[in-house]
Design a protein around this motif. Structure first.
Motif, PDB file in Angstrom:
ATOM      1  N   ARG A 188      32.428  19.602  42.779  1.00  0.00           N
ATOM      2  CA  ARG A 188      33.165  20.337  43.807  1.00  0.00           C
ATOM      3  C   ARG A 188      34.618  20.531  43.410  1.00  0.00           C
ATOM      4  N   LYS A 189      35.113  19.767  42.467  1.00  0.00           N
ATOM      5  CA  LYS A 189      36.494  19.869  42.002  1.00  0.00           C
ATOM      6  C   LYS A 189      36.595  20.620  40.685  1.00  0.00           C
ATOM      7  N   LEU A 190      35.630  21.491  40.384  1.00  0.00           N
ATOM      8  CA  LEU A 190      35.632  22.262  39.145  1.00  0.00           C
ATOM      9  C   LEU A 190      35.296  23.716  39.445  1.00  0.00           C
ATOM     10  N   ARG A 191      36.055  24.642  38.832  1.00  0.00           N
ATOM     11  CA  ARG A 191      35.778  26.073  38.951  1.00  0.00           C
ATOM     12  C   ARG A 191      35.789  26.678  37.547  1.00  0.00           C
ATOM     13  N   ASN A 192      34.760  27.445  37.230  1.00  0.00           N
ATOM     14  CA  ASN A 192      34.716  28.234  35.997  1.00  0.00           C
ATOM     15  C   ASN A 192      34.894  29.696  36.378  1.00  0.00           C
ATOM     16  N   ILE A 193      36.064  30.254  36.084  1.00  0.00           N
ATOM     17  CA  ILE A 193      36.349  31.613  36.549  1.00  0.00           C
ATOM     18  C   ILE A 193      36.874  32.471  35.397  1.00  0.00           C
ATOM     19  N   GLY A 194      36.751  33.773  35.570  1.00  0.00           N
ATOM     20  CA  GLY A 194      37.338  34.732  34.645  1.00  0.00           C
ATOM     21  C   GLY A 194      38.251  35.677  35.383  1.00  0.00           C
ATOM     22  N   VAL A 195      39.174  36.282  34.644  1.00  0.00           N
ATOM     23  CA  VAL A 195      40.046  37.314  35.199  1.00  0.00           C
ATOM     24  C   VAL A 195      39.669  38.616  34.513  1.00  0.00           C
ATOM     25  N   ILE A 196      39.244  39.619  35.294  1.00  0.00           N
ATOM     26  CA  ILE A 196      38.779  40.881  34.735  1.00  0.00           C
ATOM     27  C   ILE A 196      39.497  42.035  35.413  1.00  0.00           C
ATOM     28  N   ALA A 197      39.640  43.144  34.679  1.00  0.00           N
ATOM     29  CA  ALA A 197      40.371  44.296  35.214  1.00  0.00           C
ATOM     30  C   ALA A 197      40.270  45.453  34.247  1.00  0.00           C
ATOM     31  N   HIS A 198      40.687  46.614  34.709  1.00  0.00           N
ATOM     32  CA  HIS A 198      40.924  47.767  33.845  1.00  0.00           C
ATOM     33  C   HIS A 198      42.202  47.504  33.044  1.00  0.00           C
ATOM     34  N   VAL A 199      42.296  48.103  31.885  1.00  0.00           N
ATOM     35  CA  VAL A 199      43.476  47.915  31.054  1.00  0.00           C
ATOM     36  C   VAL A 199      44.736  48.320  31.825  1.00  0.00           C
ATOM     37  N   ASP A 200      45.782  47.507  31.710  1.00  0.00           N
ATOM     38  CA  ASP A 200      47.099  47.737  32.333  1.00  0.00           C
ATOM     39  C   ASP A 200      47.122  47.541  33.848  1.00  0.00           C
ATOM     40  N   ALA A 201      46.140  46.851  34.401  1.00  0.00           N
ATOM     41  CA  ALA A 201      46.180  46.541  35.831  1.00  0.00           C
ATOM     42  C   ALA A 201      47.033  45.304  36.116  1.00  0.00           C
ATOM     43  N   GLY A 202      47.475  44.606  35.057  1.00  0.00           N
ATOM     44  CA  GLY A 202      48.297  43.413  35.244  1.00  0.00           C
ATOM     45  C   GLY A 202      47.520  42.122  35.133  1.00  0.00           C
ATOM     46  N   LYS A 203      46.390  42.171  34.445  1.00  0.00           N
ATOM     47  CA  LYS A 203      45.504  41.009  34.338  1.00  0.00           C
ATOM     48  C   LYS A 203      46.159  39.863  33.566  1.00  0.00           C
ATOM     49  N   THR A 204      46.684  40.164  32.379  1.00  0.00           N
ATOM     50  CA  THR A 204      47.303  39.105  31.579  1.00  0.00           C
ATOM     51  C   THR A 204      48.586  38.606  32.235  1.00  0.00           C
ATOM     52  N   THR A 205      49.325  39.488  32.868  1.00  0.00           N
ATOM     53  CA  THR A 205      50.530  39.061  33.599  1.00  0.00           C
ATOM     54  C   THR A 205      50.153  38.103  34.724  1.00  0.00           C
ATOM     55  N   THR A 206      49.061  38.405  35.432  1.00  0.00           N
ATOM     56  CA  THR A 206      48.583  37.501  36.485  1.00  0.00           C
ATOM     57  C   THR A 206      48.174  36.159  35.894  1.00  0.00           C
ATOM     58  N   THR A 207      47.474  36.188  34.766  1.00  0.00           N
ATOM     59  CA  THR A 207      47.036  34.948  34.123  1.00  0.00           C
ATOM     60  C   THR A 207      48.219  34.108  33.692  1.00  0.00           C
ATOM     61  N   GLU A 208      49.245  34.737  33.132  1.00  0.00           N
ATOM     62  CA  GLU A 208      50.437  33.992  32.707  1.00  0.00           C
ATOM     63  C   GLU A 208      51.110  33.309  33.900  1.00  0.00           C
ATOM     64  N   ARG A 209      51.118  33.971  35.057  1.00  0.00           N
ATOM     65  CA  ARG A 209      51.688  33.340  36.268  1.00  0.00           C
ATOM     66  C   ARG A 209      50.829  32.162  36.709  1.00  0.00           C
ATOM     67  N   ILE A 210      49.508  32.293  36.587  1.00  0.00           N
ATOM     68  CA  ILE A 210      48.624  31.176  36.935  1.00  0.00           C
ATOM     69  C   ILE A 210      48.936  29.970  36.062  1.00  0.00           C
ATOM     70  N   LEU A 211      49.135  30.199  34.761  1.00  0.00           N
ATOM     71  CA  LEU A 211      49.467  29.096  33.851  1.00  0.00           C
ATOM     72  C   LEU A 211      50.788  28.444  34.244  1.00  0.00           C
ATOM     73  N   PHE A 212      51.741  29.255  34.693  1.00  0.00           N
ATOM     74  CA  PHE A 212      53.050  28.703  35.072  1.00  0.00           C
ATOM     75  C   PHE A 212      52.962  27.900  36.373  1.00  0.00           C
ATOM     76  N   TYR A 213      52.350  28.466  37.389  1.00  0.00           N
ATOM     77  CA  TYR A 213      52.320  27.789  38.688  1.00  0.00           C
ATOM     78  C   TYR A 213      51.468  26.529  38.673  1.00  0.00           C
ATOM     79  N   THR A 214      50.489  26.476  37.782  1.00  0.00           N
ATOM     80  CA  THR A 214      49.650  25.276  37.703  1.00  0.00           C
ATOM     81  C   THR A 214      50.246  24.219  36.786  1.00  0.00           C
ATOM     82  N   GLY A 215      51.373  24.529  36.156  1.00  0.00           N
ATOM     83  CA  GLY A 215      52.031  23.548  35.296  1.00  0.00           C
ATOM     84  C   GLY A 215      51.528  23.515  33.871  1.00  0.00           C
TER      85      GLY A 215
END
Length: 677
Positions: free
Chosen positions: A14-41
């Motif tokens: 229950r304390k584990l999630r396997n997720i992916g981030v998907i999008a059309h090119v230039d929708a901001g997917k990698t930018t969103t992922t980089e923020r996730i890495l920052f906010y999670t430490g």
């Protein structure tokens, strides 16, 4: 990535999630992922795509081109929950990365451009997620951009994707004035007063001008949730309002069951909305084994290989463990090949960093070193009688390029490099042209082939010469026919004898090649039947009509005979190949060409010119709709007419129009176009 646990307890899953981030090119997917890495430490600074210093796009070509080419994995933690995260490419040429990632994930975050809304690759990825039954959360990004419209994107999701979407938030402010969101569950506002990522949002009351809209949206949310739960519905009909916790539980249950898609709002670039997105990942996406149809996590080892990479340290196979445990030094059974494999080392993956592990358990996604003959889609198990897991469908190649080493001494390195690249990326195909003898590398598009050629130069040190990209035509048949063929050869020693009757019939587009043995009474000995199929499949690699691969037909072995001394597997393989070639020429053969689904986004001033140009390219316009202050034109256009289109479109629109395309279907090549080809 590893769950860091040695027990398969329900609480740990229950304390584990396997997720992916998907999008059309230039929708901001990698930018969103980089923020996730920052906010999670995970990171202490935020990478930027434009600066080429993102964590997940670590390949030199990714940083140079500013796009994601390879899926990249890492592990983060949020509110006591471990999140194994895979960032995927948005460009259609690298769609295989999305396919194999979605196959092994339990959930996905789909990022939408707040201006463009549902774009072609978003739609393709959404259908893949449907195919693999992956629960989703939608994140409408870039709401600070001119022309952004949250509710319009929600409407597009309903209309184009057929999704039952459930907005959990409403944006506060529009375009450059976007500053926060209304949380419809607890009816509070989250406001970001600064773009600084280190400044948390301020919790405040809902602005008066949004209160009525928020109340109406929450009423729709409550109605959507309670109608899926009998107990909540009974209480609601009695006039009782469900608690926030009950609503969250209902949203989670419906999301996991793929009945609804929660929608959130934000602007990742301005650090707005990412923390609530992480909250939603933990609250609503499933843990391993929780989604409908999931594998029982308590069973013996069952794991799927979904990606291969090779570097100076050797080959690494990325696996998803569905059940059981996998330890360093274990010998496992490849259920797809029937061979045993030994595990040398196990690694938890953090983008381009590795952390060695001793053990993997169900739910883990990790790298394995030491597996010799494992390919994408293979099943690993602890016992021989384990069933094979559903494999990974590989998209069809539509473009070829002739490739050779410029110097003879580079031929060996070229062969090695091509072998590695086609193992890593199964959507790359390698074949030899029957007429010219040239080696042809086939792929999903020009960009994918450009990247592959650059890898040959940079990774394998091969000075490569390439021809102009060519359309990957196919051959097929228009009618059924039956043919009798006798293969007899006598040259003094043992002879060759094989007699057979073969029937071929057309199949629907995309069905490939099928073989059926309908011979009765052992007319052809059983041991020679596989040779007949092998001869047919080998001959189909280069059709007799125009030399292109032969597809979408069924070959049926009707009858035949064998000689007690002179018949052999080779004789029947040669007979089948010759019979197929003769039969095809009598079955009204035709050439097929790839037809692309093209979307052009253009200012209204150039709409007429754009449509006229598409029609001149043998295009068929499918529709058009407004996208902010621009128009999106969708059309079906033969790939042969799209080479160099980007330069022509820029000239046509003063550089203001853009386009995307992806394979839609194969269609018969018109006779007039065949002469030009």
């Amino acid at each position: 990535m590893n769950s860091n646990t040695n027990s398969n307890t329900n609480s740990s899953f229950r304390k584990l999630r396997n997720i992916g981030v998907i999008a059309h090119v230039d929708a901001g997917k990698t930018t969103t992922t980089e923020r996730i890495l920052f906010y999670t430490g995970e990171n202490y600074r935020i990478g930027d795509v434009n600066d080429g210093d993102t964590t997940m796009d670590f390949d030199p070509q990714e940083r140079a081109r500013g796009i994601t080419i390879h899926s990249a994995a890492t592990t983060v933690h949020w509110q006591g929950t471990q999140i194994n995260l895979i960032d995927t490419p948005g460009h259609i040429d690298f769609n295989i990365e999305v396919r194999r990632s979605l196959r092994v994930l339990d959930g996905a975050v789909v990022v939408f451009d707040g201006v463009a809304g549902v774009e072609p690759q978003t739609e393709t990825n959404w259908r893949l997620a449907d195919q693999y039954r992956v629960p989703r959360i939608a994140f409408v990004n870039k709401l600070d951009r001119t022309g952004a419209d949250f509710l319009r994107v929600v409407s597009m999701m309903q209309e184009r994707l057929g999704a039952r979407v459930l907005p959990l938030q409403l944006p506060i402010g529009a375009e450059t004035e976007f500053r926060g969101v209304v949380n419809l569950l607890d009816m509070q506002a989250l406001v970001w007063d600064r773009d600084d990522a280190k400044t948390p949002p301020r919790v405040t009351e809902i602005p008066a001008e949004l209160l009525a809209a928020a109340q109406a949206a929450r009423a729709r949310l409550v109605e959507t949730v309670v109608e899926r739960d009998d107990a909540l519905l009974d209480a609601w009909l009695r006039g009782e309002s469900p608690s926030v916790d009950a609503l969250r539980a209902g949203i989670r249950a419906a999301t996991v069951a793929n009945e609804i898609v929660p929608v959130l709002a934000g602007s990742a670039l301005r650090n707005r909305g990412v923390e609530p997105l992480l909250d939603a990942v933990v609250a609503y996406l499933p843990a391993p084994g929780e989604a409908p149809g999931a594998t029982d996590i308590q069973g013996p080892l069952s794991a799927l290989a979904f990606k291969l990479t090779a570097d100076d340290h050797g080959a690494m196979v990325f696996v998803r463990v569905y059940s059981g445990t996998l330890k360093r030094g274990d010998t496992v059974w490849n259920a797809s090949t029937g061979k045993a494999e030994r595990v040398s080392r196990l690694y938890e993956i953090h983008a381009d960093r590795r952390v060695e592990r001793d053990e993997l358990v169900a739910g883990d996604i990790a790298g394995v070193v030491g597996l010799k003959d494992v390919l994408t889609g293979h099943t690993l198990a602890s016992t021989k009688d384990t069933s094979v897991l559903e494999s990974i469908a590989v998209p069809e190649a539509v473009i070829d390029v002739a490739i050779e080493a410029r110097h003879q001494e580079g031929a060996t390195a070229l062969a090695k490099g091509l072998g590695v690249l086609t193992r890593e990326d199964p959507s790359l195909r390698l074949r030899q042209d029957a007429e010219s003898g040239q080696m042809l590398l086939s792929g999903m598009g020009e960009l994918q082939l450009e990247v592959a050629v650059e890898k040959l130069r940079s990774r394998f040190g091969v000075d490569v010469a390439t021809g102009r990209p060519q359309v990957a035509y196919r051959e097929t048949i228009a009618r059924a026919t039956e043919i009798h063929h006798l293969h007899r050869k006598q040259s003094g020693g043992p002879g060759q004898f094989a007699e057979l009757t073969l029937r071929i019939a057309p199949l629907p587009r995309g069905e490939g090649v099928r073989f059926e043995n309908a011979s009765a009474g052992g007319a052809i000995p059983r041991e020679f039947v596989p040779a007949v199929e092998a001869g047919i499949r080998h001959a189909a690699q280069s059709g007799p009509f125009a030399g292109y691969p032969l597809v979408d037909f069924e070959a049926t072995l009707v009858d035949g005979s064998a000689h007690v001394r002179d018949s052999s597997a080779l004789a029947f393989e040669l007979a089948a190949a010759t019979a197929l070639r003769e039969a095809v020429l009598k079955a009204a053969p035709v050439v097929l060409e790839p037809v692309m689904a093209v979307e052009v986004i253009t200012p209204c001033d150039y709409l007429g010119d754009v449509i006229g140009d598409l029609l001149r390219r043998r295009g068929q316009v499918q529709g058009q709709d407004m996208r902010g202050n621009a128009v999106a034109v969708t059309a079906h256009v033969p790939l042969a007419q799209m080479f160099g289109y980007i330069g022509h479109l820029r000239a046509l629109s003063a550089g203001r129009a853009q386009f995307t395309m992806q394979l839609d279907h194969y269609a018969e090549l018109p006779a007039r176009a065949a002469l030009a080809a």
